[in-house]
Design a protein around this motif. Structure first.
Motif, PDB file in Angstrom:
ATOM      1  N   GLU A  45      48.727 -40.659   5.769  1.00 15.49           N
ATOM      2  CA  GLU A  45      48.943 -41.323   4.488  1.00 15.49           C
ATOM      3  C   GLU A  45      50.304 -42.013   4.476  1.00 15.49           C
ATOM      4  O   GLU A  45      51.230 -41.581   5.168  1.00 15.49           O
ATOM      5  N   ALA A  46      50.413 -43.090   3.708  1.00 15.37           N
ATOM      6  CA  ALA A  46      51.689 -43.795   3.581  1.00 15.37           C
ATOM      7  C   ALA A  46      52.437 -43.262   2.365  1.00 15.37           C
ATOM      8  O   ALA A  46      51.859 -43.121   1.284  1.00 15.37           O
ATOM      9  N   ILE A  47      53.719 -42.946   2.553  1.00 16.70           N
ATOM     10  CA  ILE A  47      54.572 -42.471   1.466  1.00 16.70           C
ATOM     11  C   ILE A  47      55.743 -43.438   1.356  1.00 16.70           C
ATOM     12  O   ILE A  47      56.555 -43.536   2.272  1.00 16.70           O
ATOM     13  N   THR A  48      55.826 -44.157   0.247  1.00 12.39           N
ATOM     14  CA  THR A  48      56.809 -45.219   0.086  1.00 12.39           C
ATOM     15  C   THR A  48      57.886 -44.833  -0.926  1.00 12.39           C
ATOM     16  O   THR A  48      57.577 -44.411  -2.043  1.00 12.39           O
ATOM     17  N   VAL A  49      59.139 -44.992  -0.526  1.00 13.71           N
ATOM     18  CA  VAL A  49      60.285 -44.755  -1.409  1.00 13.71           C
ATOM     19  C   VAL A  49      61.152 -46.015  -1.424  1.00 13.71           C
ATOM     20  O   VAL A  49      60.903 -46.957  -0.665  1.00 13.71           O
ATOM     21  N   GLU A  54      66.543 -41.808   0.001  1.00 12.01           N
ATOM     22  CA  GLU A  54      65.378 -41.147  -0.576  1.00 12.01           C
ATOM     23  C   GLU A  54      64.394 -40.750   0.522  1.00 12.01           C
ATOM     24  O   GLU A  54      63.801 -39.663   0.477  1.00 12.01           O
ATOM     25  N   ALA A  55      64.235 -41.625   1.512  1.00  9.33           N
ATOM     26  CA  ALA A  55      63.337 -41.321   2.628  1.00  9.33           C
ATOM     27  C   ALA A  55      63.825 -40.106   3.404  1.00  9.33           C
ATOM     28  O   ALA A  55      63.036 -39.214   3.752  1.00  9.33           O
ATOM     29  N   ALA A 154      59.697 -49.595   1.673  1.00 15.85           N
ATOM     30  CA  ALA A 154      58.639 -50.607   1.690  1.00 15.85           C
ATOM     31  C   ALA A 154      58.670 -51.412   2.986  1.00 15.85           C
ATOM     32  O   ALA A 154      57.626 -51.811   3.505  1.00 15.85           O
ATOM     33  N   TYR A 155      59.872 -51.635   3.535  1.00 16.15           N
ATOM     34  CA  TYR A 155      59.971 -52.353   4.797  1.00 16.15           C
ATOM     35  C   TYR A 155      59.289 -51.576   5.913  1.00 16.15           C
ATOM     36  O   TYR A 155      58.691 -52.139   6.824  1.00 16.15           O
ATOM     37  N   VAL A 180      54.152 -53.388  -2.475  1.00 14.36           N
ATOM     38  CA  VAL A 180      53.888 -52.973  -1.090  1.00 14.36           C
ATOM     39  C   VAL A 180      53.345 -51.547  -1.050  1.00 14.36           C
ATOM     40  O   VAL A 180      52.333 -51.261  -0.409  1.00 14.36           O
ATOM     41  N   GLY A 181      54.023 -50.630  -1.747  1.00 16.10           N
ATOM     42  CA  GLY A 181      53.595 -49.242  -1.708  1.00 16.10           C
ATOM     43  C   GLY A 181      52.212 -49.024  -2.285  1.00 16.10           C
ATOM     44  O   GLY A 181      51.410 -48.254  -1.744  1.00 16.10           O
TER      45      GLY A 181
END
Length: 221
Positions: A45-49, A54-55, A154-155, A180-181
């Motif tokens: 799964e993608a987790i976007t911060v 934060e990452a 997001a990048y 993006v997220g």
């Protein structure tokens, strides 16, 4: 809804639609978000911060959970560029193209083995190859150009397509980051907001959708 999110049209109505679909989750604080993501996110799964800090914080919490569950070996580890430990079973990302090592920027890998000297052996993720490649990463490369990759900005997730995604809204999240997220998942894209209630979350979402990265200053942009 995706097109409206891209065009930033009527963010209040947009939030209401997401909430009606059950895709908005409200949390009491940052720790609650990390605990929920750690407990409920699945491999792939993608987790976007919004930021690298934060990452790093979320990656550390997720890794600790995987160590506790026996999914990651914490006995022999290397140290990544984010200062966090990397062990067998960890998901990492390389951040510098290096042809002699066979790695590319933002490529993801699953760690297979870590030597006592910090050398990391890792298998590529998401290549689609029948027989995924395994690479040997010297400790110097790992320390400067590789880090945990459970959560990313997001990048880091741009261009990825997964079954499900999680996007964590913060004061640093921009409209582009939300878009993006929230468009990585084929089946579900969940938005996580630290707020007092759904009305407060709605206000924070509207603020994010009206925020441009440049608003945070040249250094942040």
């Amino acid at each position: 809804l995706t097109l409206r999110m891209r065009d930033r049209e009527n963010p209040g109505d947009m939030f209401d639609q997401l909430a009606a679909l059950g895709l908005v989750m409200v949390h009491a604080d940052d720790d609650a978000v990390r605990e929920h993501i750690t407990a409920h996110s699945r491999d792939g799964e993608a987790i976007t911060v919004a930021t690298n800090d934060e990452a790093a914080a979320l990656n550390e919490r997720i890794r600790n959970g995987r160590v506790e569950a026996g999914e990651v070996d914490d006995a022999v580890t290397a140290t990544g560029s984010d200062g966090l430990s990397i062990g067998r079973g960890d998901l990492i990302q390389t951040r510098r193209n290096q042809s002699d090592l066979g790695v590319a920027n933002r490529q993801q890998w699953i760690v297979q083995h870590v030597k006592n000297d910090g050398t990391v052996y890792a298998r590529e993720v998401g290549s689609g190859r029948k027989n995924p490649r395994t690479v040997e990463l010297p400790s110097e490369y790992v320390g400067e150009h590789a880090h945990l990759s459970y959560a990313a900005t997001a990048y880091g997730v741009q261009g990825a397509t997964v079954n499900d995604s999680h996007t964590i809204l913060s004061e640093a999240t921009s409209a582009a980051g939300v878009y993006v997220g929230m468009t990585r998942g084929r089946e579900a894209n969940r938005l996580h907001v630290v707020a007092e209630d759904m009305a407060d979350a709605r206000g924070r979402f509207i603020e994010a959708m009206e925020r441009d990265p440049a608003d945070r200053g040249l250094d942040h942009a």
